[in-house]
Design a protein around this motif. Structure first.
Motif, short mmCIF file in Angstrom:
data_model
loop_
_atom_site.label_atom_id
_atom_site.label_comp_id
_atom_site.label_asym_id
_atom_site.label_seq_id
_atom_site.Cartn_x
_atom_site.Cartn_y
_atom_site.Cartn_z
N ASN A 1 60.77 10.84 12.96
CA ASN A 1 61.53 11.44 14.07
C ASN A 1 60.69 11.55 15.33
O ASN A 1 60.73 12.54 16.06
N ASN A 2 59.88 10.49 15.54
CA ASN A 2 59.01 10.40 16.72
C ASN A 2 57.95 11.51 16.79
O ASN A 2 57.45 11.83 17.87
N VAL A 3 57.62 12.06 15.64
CA VAL A 3 56.55 13.07 15.56
C VAL A 3 55.48 12.54 14.61
O VAL A 3 55.78 12.20 13.46
N PRO A 4 54.21 12.47 15.06
CA PRO A 4 53.15 12.00 14.16
C PRO A 4 52.81 13.05 13.10
O PRO A 4 52.44 14.18 13.44
N HIS A 5 52.97 12.67 11.83
CA HIS A 5 52.65 13.54 10.70
C HIS A 5 51.35 13.04 10.07
O HIS A 5 51.23 11.87 9.70
N PHE A 6 50.38 13.93 9.94
CA PHE A 6 49.06 13.60 9.42
C PHE A 6 49.13 13.20 7.94
O PHE A 6 49.78 13.88 7.14
N PHE B 1 36.68 14.66 2.79
CA PHE B 1 36.89 13.87 1.57
C PHE B 1 37.80 14.59 0.59
O PHE B 1 38.33 13.98 -0.32
N ASN B 2 37.96 15.90 0.81
CA ASN B 2 38.81 16.72 -0.04
C ASN B 2 40.15 16.89 0.67
O ASN B 2 40.27 17.63 1.65
N LYS B 3 41.17 16.19 0.19
CA LYS B 3 42.46 16.18 0.88
C LYS B 3 43.07 17.58 0.99
O LYS B 3 43.60 17.97 2.03
N ARG B 4 43.00 18.36 -0.10
CA ARG B 4 43.59 19.70 -0.08
C ARG B 4 42.92 20.57 0.98
O ARG B 4 43.59 21.25 1.76
N ASP B 5 41.58 20.55 1.03
CA ASP B 5 40.86 21.41 1.97
C ASP B 5 41.10 20.96 3.41
O ASP B 5 41.18 21.80 4.32
N THR B 6 41.19 19.66 3.62
CA THR B 6 41.48 19.15 4.97
C THR B 6 42.84 19.66 5.44
O THR B 6 42.99 20.13 6.57
N LEU B 7 43.84 19.55 4.57
CA LEU B 7 45.19 20.02 4.92
C LEU B 7 45.20 21.52 5.19
O LEU B 7 45.91 22.01 6.08
N SER B 8 44.40 22.27 4.43
CA SER B 8 44.33 23.71 4.61
C SER B 8 43.78 24.05 5.99
O SER B 8 44.31 24.93 6.69
N VAL B 9 42.72 23.36 6.41
CA VAL B 9 42.14 23.61 7.73
C VAL B 9 43.14 23.24 8.82
O VAL B 9 43.36 23.99 9.78
N LEU B 10 43.77 22.07 8.69
CA LEU B 10 44.67 21.60 9.75
C LEU B 10 45.93 22.45 9.87
O LEU B 10 46.56 22.47 10.93
N SER B 11 46.29 23.15 8.79
CA SER B 11 47.48 24.00 8.86
C SER B 11 47.30 25.10 9.90
O SER B 11 48.29 25.60 10.46
N LYS B 12 46.06 25.48 10.20
CA LYS B 12 45.79 26.52 11.21
C LYS B 12 45.99 25.98 12.63
O LYS B 12 46.04 26.76 13.58
N PHE B 13 46.09 24.66 12.76
CA PHE B 13 46.21 24.05 14.08
C PHE B 13 47.59 23.44 14.32
O PHE B 13 47.79 22.69 15.26
N ASN B 14 48.54 23.76 13.42
CA ASN B 14 49.93 23.32 13.57
C ASN B 14 50.06 21.80 13.66
O ASN B 14 50.81 21.27 14.48
N ILE B 15 49.31 21.10 12.81
CA ILE B 15 49.42 19.65 12.72
C ILE B 15 50.54 19.32 11.73
O ILE B 15 50.46 19.71 10.55
N PRO B 16 51.60 18.63 12.13
CA PRO B 16 52.67 18.28 11.19
C PRO B 16 52.13 17.43 10.03
O PRO B 16 51.29 16.55 10.22
N LYS B 17 52.64 17.69 8.83
CA LYS B 17 52.18 16.97 7.64
C LYS B 17 53.24 17.09 6.55
O LYS B 17 54.22 17.82 6.69
N ALA B 18 53.01 16.36 5.45
CA ALA B 18 53.94 16.42 4.31
C ALA B 18 53.81 17.74 3.58
O ALA B 18 52.79 18.43 3.66
N LYS B 19 54.87 18.11 2.84
CA LYS B 19 54.76 19.22 1.90
C LYS B 19 53.92 18.75 0.71
O LYS B 19 53.97 17.58 0.33
N SER B 20 53.17 19.66 0.10
CA SER B 20 52.29 19.23 -0.98
C SER B 20 52.17 20.26 -2.08
O SER B 20 52.37 21.46 -1.86
N ILE B 21 51.83 19.76 -3.27
CA ILE B 21 51.55 20.58 -4.45
C ILE B 21 50.20 20.13 -4.99
O ILE B 21 49.93 18.92 -5.09
N TYR B 22 49.36 21.08 -5.34
CA TYR B 22 48.02 20.78 -5.85
C TYR B 22 47.99 21.03 -7.35
O TYR B 22 48.56 22.02 -7.83
N ALA B 23 47.35 20.13 -8.10
CA ALA B 23 47.28 20.31 -9.55
C ALA B 23 45.95 19.78 -10.07
O ALA B 23 45.31 18.93 -9.44
#
Length: 328
Positions: free
Chosen positions: A277-282, A112-134
Protein backbone atom coordinates in the motif's frame (compact mmCIF):
# COMPACT_ATOMS: atom_id res chain seq x y z
CA UNK A 1 49.47 -0.20 5.73
CA UNK A 2 48.89 -3.93 6.17
CA UNK A 3 45.26 -4.72 5.34
CA UNK A 4 43.69 -8.10 6.12
CA UNK A 5 40.79 -8.91 3.79
CA UNK A 6 38.92 -11.43 5.92
CA UNK A 7 36.52 -13.84 4.25
CA UNK A 8 34.87 -17.23 4.76
CA UNK A 9 32.90 -18.11 7.87
CA UNK A 10 31.39 -21.13 9.56
CA UNK A 11 28.02 -21.28 7.79
CA UNK A 12 26.79 -22.17 4.33
CA UNK A 13 27.26 -18.50 3.44
CA UNK A 14 31.05 -18.95 3.40
CA UNK A 15 30.97 -19.68 -0.34
CA UNK A 16 29.37 -16.27 -0.99
CA UNK A 17 31.83 -14.59 1.37
CA UNK A 18 34.81 -15.99 -0.53
CA UNK A 19 33.43 -14.40 -3.71
CA UNK A 20 32.90 -11.09 -1.92
CA UNK A 21 36.45 -11.21 -0.63
CA UNK A 22 37.83 -11.59 -4.14
CA UNK A 23 36.04 -8.42 -5.26
CA UNK A 24 37.56 -6.49 -2.35
CA UNK A 25 41.03 -7.87 -3.09
CA UNK A 26 40.68 -6.67 -6.67
CA UNK A 27 39.36 -3.21 -5.75
CA UNK A 28 41.73 -2.16 -2.96
CA UNK A 29 44.42 0.27 -4.12
CA UNK A 30 47.71 -1.65 -3.98
CA UNK A 31 49.67 1.64 -4.05
CA UNK A 32 48.11 2.51 -0.65
CA UNK A 33 47.85 -0.89 1.01
CA UNK A 34 49.75 -4.13 1.44
CA UNK A 35 46.81 -6.49 1.02
CA UNK A 36 46.57 -9.98 2.54
CA UNK A 37 43.93 -12.63 1.84
CA UNK A 38 42.72 -14.16 5.11
CA UNK A 39 40.43 -17.19 5.22
CA UNK A 40 38.52 -17.93 8.42
CA UNK A 41 36.91 -21.34 8.07
CA UNK A 42 35.46 -23.77 10.57
CA UNK A 43 38.60 -25.90 10.88
CA UNK A 44 41.37 -23.45 10.01
CA UNK A 45 42.39 -19.80 9.85
CA UNK A 46 45.12 -18.90 7.39
CA UNK A 47 46.65 -16.29 5.12
CA UNK A 48 46.77 -17.41 1.49
CA UNK A 49 49.84 -16.28 -0.47
CA UNK A 50 50.67 -17.82 -3.87
CA UNK A 51 48.39 -20.79 -3.07
CA UNK A 52 50.29 -21.49 0.15
CA UNK A 53 48.59 -21.38 3.53
CA UNK A 54 50.18 -19.60 6.50
CA UNK A 55 48.30 -20.30 9.75
CA UNK A 56 46.89 -17.35 11.66
CA UNK A 57 48.03 -17.05 15.28
CA UNK A 58 44.72 -16.51 17.07
CA UNK A 59 46.49 -14.99 20.10
CA UNK A 60 47.17 -11.77 18.16
CA UNK A 61 45.74 -12.33 14.64
CA UNK A 62 49.19 -12.42 13.03
CA UNK A 63 50.99 -14.95 10.85
CA UNK A 64 54.60 -15.88 10.20
CA UNK A 65 56.27 -16.11 6.79
CA UNK A 66 60.01 -16.64 6.24
CA UNK A 67 60.62 -16.24 9.99
CA UNK A 68 58.96 -12.80 9.93
CA UNK A 69 55.81 -12.09 11.93
CA UNK A 70 53.30 -10.01 9.98
CA UNK A 71 50.66 -8.00 11.85
CA UNK A 72 47.77 -6.01 10.44
CA UNK A 73 46.81 -2.36 10.76
CA UNK A 74 43.17 -2.97 9.87
CA UNK A 75 40.82 -5.85 9.03
CA UNK A 76 38.34 -5.50 6.17
CA UNK A 77 35.55 -7.83 7.23
CA UNK A 78 33.54 -9.62 4.56
CA UNK A 79 32.66 -12.77 6.51
CA UNK A 80 28.95 -13.49 6.04
CA UNK A 81 27.02 -15.26 8.76
CA UNK A 82 28.85 -16.48 11.85
CA UNK A 83 31.42 -15.47 13.11
CA UNK A 84 31.83 -12.28 11.05
CA UNK A 85 28.27 -10.95 10.93
CA UNK A 86 27.06 -11.85 14.41
CA UNK A 87 29.63 -9.87 16.43
CA UNK A 88 32.00 -12.68 17.40
CA UNK A 89 34.94 -11.65 15.22
CA UNK A 90 34.34 -7.98 15.92
CA UNK A 91 34.49 -8.55 19.69
CA UNK A 92 37.70 -10.56 19.24
CA UNK A 93 39.31 -7.78 17.19
CA UNK A 94 38.07 -5.22 19.72
CA UNK A 95 39.97 -7.04 22.48
CA UNK A 96 43.08 -7.08 20.30
CA UNK A 97 42.60 -3.35 19.56
CA UNK A 98 42.68 -4.15 15.86
CA UNK A 99 40.59 -1.71 13.78
CA UNK A 100 37.95 -3.39 11.61
CA UNK A 101 35.46 -2.25 8.98
CA UNK A 102 31.70 -2.32 9.29
CA UNK A 103 29.59 -1.89 12.39
CA UNK A 104 30.64 -2.61 15.96
CA UNK A 105 30.36 -5.98 17.68
CA UNK A 106 27.16 -4.89 19.46
CA UNK A 107 25.38 -3.72 16.29
CA UNK A 108 26.51 -6.89 14.50
CA UNK A 109 25.10 -9.11 17.23
CA UNK A 110 21.89 -7.07 17.48
CA UNK A 111 21.08 -7.00 13.77
CA UNK A 112 21.91 -10.68 13.24
CA UNK A 113 19.12 -11.45 15.70
CA UNK A 114 15.87 -10.81 13.84
CA UNK A 115 13.68 -10.75 16.96
CA UNK A 116 15.89 -8.23 18.78
CA UNK A 117 16.18 -6.02 15.70
CA UNK A 118 12.39 -5.90 15.36
CA UNK A 119 12.08 -5.12 19.07
CA UNK A 120 14.40 -2.11 18.77
CA UNK A 121 12.73 -0.82 15.61
CA UNK A 122 9.28 -1.05 17.19
CA UNK A 123 10.28 1.97 19.33
CA UNK A 124 10.81 4.00 16.15
CA UNK A 125 7.45 3.21 14.50
CA UNK A 126 8.98 1.35 11.55
CA UNK A 127 6.20 -0.59 9.74
CA UNK A 128 6.82 -4.35 9.69
CA UNK A 129 5.10 -7.73 9.58
CA UNK A 130 3.32 -9.27 12.56
CA UNK A 131 5.48 -11.95 14.13
CA UNK A 132 5.55 -14.87 16.56
CA UNK A 133 8.76 -16.07 18.21
CA UNK A 134 9.37 -19.73 19.04
CA UNK A 135 12.19 -21.98 20.22
CA UNK A 136 13.02 -25.62 19.53
CA UNK A 137 10.93 -27.80 21.85
CA UNK A 138 8.03 -25.34 22.07
CA UNK A 139 4.53 -26.57 21.26
CA UNK A 140 3.69 -24.80 18.00
CA UNK A 141 -0.01 -24.65 17.17
CA UNK A 142 -0.64 -24.15 13.46
CA UNK A 143 -4.28 -23.18 13.88
CA UNK A 144 -3.32 -20.53 16.44
CA UNK A 145 -0.66 -19.14 14.09
CA UNK A 146 -3.17 -18.98 11.24
CA UNK A 147 -5.68 -17.18 13.47
CA UNK A 148 -3.07 -14.61 14.48
CA UNK A 149 -1.13 -14.13 11.22
CA UNK A 150 -3.37 -15.53 8.49
CA UNK A 151 -2.17 -17.56 5.51
CA UNK A 152 0.30 -17.58 3.91
CA UNK A 153 3.04 -16.83 6.46
CA UNK A 154 6.82 -17.16 6.61
CA UNK A 155 8.95 -19.33 8.89
CA UNK A 156 12.53 -18.09 9.37
CA UNK A 157 15.53 -18.94 11.53
CA UNK A 158 16.01 -16.13 14.03
CA UNK A 159 19.73 -15.91 13.24
CA UNK A 160 20.69 -16.72 9.67
CA UNK A 161 21.46 -14.93 6.42
CA UNK A 162 21.06 -15.34 2.65
CA UNK A 163 17.49 -16.62 3.19
CA UNK A 164 18.88 -19.93 4.49
CA UNK A 165 16.18 -21.94 6.25
CA UNK A 166 13.32 -19.64 5.15
CA UNK A 167 10.00 -21.09 3.96
CA UNK A 168 6.70 -19.66 2.83
CA UNK A 169 3.81 -21.66 4.28
CA UNK A 170 0.72 -21.57 2.05
CA UNK A 171 -1.22 -24.29 3.89
CA UNK A 172 -0.89 -25.68 7.42
CA UNK A 173 0.18 -29.12 6.19
CA UNK A 174 3.40 -27.42 4.98
CA UNK A 175 4.22 -26.15 8.48
CA UNK A 176 6.09 -29.23 9.87
CA UNK A 177 8.53 -29.25 6.94
CA UNK A 178 9.06 -25.47 7.26
CA UNK A 179 9.76 -25.82 10.99
CA UNK A 180 12.32 -28.57 10.39
CA UNK A 181 13.98 -26.45 7.69
CA UNK A 182 14.25 -23.40 9.97
CA UNK A 183 15.31 -25.30 13.09
CA UNK A 184 18.12 -26.91 11.09
CA UNK A 185 19.68 -23.42 10.95
CA UNK A 186 18.89 -22.11 14.44
CA UNK A 187 17.24 -23.19 17.70
CA UNK A 188 15.03 -20.09 17.61
CA UNK A 189 12.66 -19.11 14.82
CA UNK A 190 10.44 -16.24 13.74
CA UNK A 191 7.03 -16.79 12.16
CA UNK A 192 5.89 -13.71 10.24
CA UNK A 193 2.75 -12.60 8.47
CA UNK A 194 2.88 -12.37 4.67
CA UNK A 195 3.31 -8.87 3.26
CA UNK A 196 1.90 -8.62 -0.25
CA UNK A 197 3.73 -6.08 -2.39
CA UNK A 198 6.90 -5.24 -4.29
CA UNK A 199 10.23 -6.09 -2.70
CA UNK A 200 13.08 -3.58 -2.69
CA UNK A 201 16.59 -3.64 -1.27
CA UNK A 202 18.32 -0.42 -0.23
CA UNK A 203 22.06 0.08 0.17
CA UNK A 204 22.93 2.54 2.94
CA UNK A 205 26.39 3.65 4.09
CA UNK A 206 28.06 6.27 6.25
CA UNK A 207 30.14 8.24 3.76
CA UNK A 208 32.13 11.41 4.41
CA UNK A 209 30.17 12.35 7.50
CA UNK A 210 26.63 11.60 6.35
CA UNK A 211 24.26 8.68 6.00
CA UNK A 212 23.80 8.09 2.28
CA UNK A 213 21.48 5.87 0.25
CA UNK A 214 23.42 4.10 -2.51
CA UNK A 215 20.39 3.08 -4.50
CA UNK A 216 17.08 1.22 -4.45
CA UNK A 217 16.84 -2.13 -6.23
CA UNK A 218 13.58 -3.89 -6.98
CA UNK A 219 13.78 -7.66 -6.67
CA UNK A 220 11.57 -9.72 -8.96
CA UNK A 221 11.91 -13.38 -8.01
CA UNK A 222 11.02 -16.29 -10.31
CA UNK A 223 10.43 -18.33 -7.16
CA UNK A 224 7.67 -17.84 -4.61
CA UNK A 225 9.91 -15.39 -2.74
CA UNK A 226 13.53 -14.13 -2.75
CA UNK A 227 15.12 -17.32 -1.40
CA UNK A 228 18.74 -18.56 -1.64
CA UNK A 229 18.18 -19.95 -5.13
CA UNK A 230 16.73 -16.65 -6.34
CA UNK A 231 19.55 -14.67 -4.72
CA UNK A 232 22.54 -16.64 -5.95
CA UNK A 233 21.46 -19.08 -8.65
CA UNK A 234 19.95 -16.65 -11.14
CA UNK A 235 16.29 -17.19 -10.26
CA UNK A 236 15.50 -13.48 -10.01
CA UNK A 237 15.88 -10.20 -11.81
CA UNK A 238 17.11 -7.08 -10.04
CA UNK A 239 16.24 -3.62 -11.33
CA UNK A 240 18.48 -0.73 -10.23
CA UNK A 241 17.15 1.90 -9.81
CA UNK A 242 13.69 0.62 -8.91
CA UNK A 243 10.89 2.21 -10.94
CA UNK A 244 9.19 4.19 -8.15
CA UNK A 245 7.28 7.43 -8.03
CA UNK A 246 9.27 10.32 -6.54
CA UNK A 247 7.12 10.28 -3.39
CA UNK A 248 7.58 6.54 -2.87
CA UNK A 249 11.31 6.76 -3.61
CA UNK A 250 11.67 9.49 -0.97
CA UNK A 251 9.66 7.44 1.52
CA UNK A 252 11.85 4.37 1.00
CA UNK A 253 15.07 6.39 1.31
CA UNK A 254 13.87 8.18 4.45
CA UNK A 255 12.80 4.89 6.07
CA UNK A 256 16.09 3.16 5.16
CA UNK A 257 18.09 6.01 6.70
CA UNK A 258 15.85 5.96 9.78
CA UNK A 259 16.47 2.21 10.22
CA UNK A 260 20.25 2.63 9.74
CA UNK A 261 20.48 5.41 12.31
CA UNK A 262 18.00 3.89 14.78
CA UNK A 263 20.17 0.77 14.94
CA UNK A 264 23.38 2.83 15.37
CA UNK A 265 24.85 1.42 12.18
CA UNK A 266 28.11 2.17 10.40
CA UNK A 267 29.69 0.62 7.35
CA UNK A 268 28.06 -1.04 4.37
CA UNK A 269 24.47 -2.23 4.82
CA UNK A 270 21.55 -3.45 2.76
CA UNK A 271 18.02 -3.16 4.10
CA UNK A 272 15.09 -5.05 2.57
CA UNK A 273 11.50 -3.80 2.48
CA UNK A 274 8.13 -4.87 1.11
CA UNK A 275 6.18 -1.97 -0.38
CA UNK A 276 2.61 -2.67 0.73
CA UNK A 277 0.00 0.00 0.00
CA UNK A 278 2.88 2.30 -0.92
CA UNK A 279 4.35 2.01 2.58
CA UNK A 280 7.82 0.44 3.04
CA UNK A 281 7.61 -2.41 5.57
CA UNK A 282 10.92 -3.54 7.08
CA UNK A 283 12.01 -7.15 6.50
CA UNK A 284 15.65 -7.26 7.62
CA UNK A 285 18.99 -5.48 7.54
CA UNK A 286 22.20 -7.09 6.32
CA UNK A 287 25.30 -5.55 7.91
CA UNK A 288 27.78 -7.39 5.71
CA UNK A 289 26.09 -7.37 2.29
CA UNK A 290 27.34 -9.69 -0.41
CA UNK A 291 29.86 -8.25 -2.84
CA UNK A 292 29.93 -11.14 -5.29
CA UNK A 293 29.17 -10.51 -8.99
CA UNK A 294 25.55 -11.58 -8.31
CA UNK A 295 25.14 -9.21 -5.35
CA UNK A 296 22.98 -6.11 -5.16
CA UNK A 297 25.32 -3.73 -3.33
CA UNK A 298 27.92 -3.50 -6.15
CA UNK A 299 25.08 -2.79 -8.61
CA UNK A 300 23.99 0.12 -6.43
CA UNK A 301 27.55 1.43 -6.12
CA UNK A 302 27.82 1.45 -9.91
CA UNK A 303 24.45 3.23 -10.19
CA UNK A 304 25.63 5.89 -7.72
CA UNK A 305 28.88 6.32 -9.70
CA UNK A 306 30.83 5.55 -6.52
CA UNK A 307 33.92 3.44 -7.30
CA UNK A 308 34.24 0.49 -4.95
CA UNK A 309 37.86 1.49 -4.28
CA UNK A 310 36.68 4.86 -2.90
CA UNK A 311 34.04 3.18 -0.74
CA UNK A 312 36.67 0.81 0.68
CA UNK A 313 39.02 3.72 1.38
CA UNK A 314 36.17 5.35 3.32
CA UNK A 315 35.53 2.14 5.27
CA UNK A 316 39.18 1.80 6.23
CA UNK A 317 39.35 5.46 7.30
CA UNK A 318 36.27 4.98 9.52
CA UNK A 319 37.77 1.82 11.02
CA UNK A 320 40.99 3.62 11.92
CA UNK A 321 39.05 6.45 13.59
CA UNK A 322 37.01 4.14 15.82
CA UNK A 323 38.52 3.46 19.23
CA UNK A 324 37.90 0.35 21.36
CA UNK A 325 34.83 0.86 23.51
CA UNK A 326 36.78 1.16 26.79
CA UNK A 327 39.00 3.91 25.36
CA UNK A 328 36.19 6.24 24.31
Amino acid sequence: MNVAVVMGGYSDESVISLRSGQLILNQLDKTKYQVFEIHILLNEWYCLIDNQKYPINRADFSFTKDNQTIRFDVAVNTVHGTPGEDGHLQAYWELLELPYTGCSFYQSSLTFNKRDTLSVLSKFNIPKAKSIYASKGDVINGAQIEAELGLPFFVKPNQSGSSLGVSKVNALDELPKALDFAFAEDNDILIESFLKGREVSVGVIHYKGETKVMGITEIISENDFFDYEAKYLGKSSEVTPADLTEDLKNSVEETAIKVYEALGMSGFSRTDFILMNNVPHFIEINTNPGLSPQSIFPQQAAYSSMPMGDLLDNEIALALQRKPIWKK
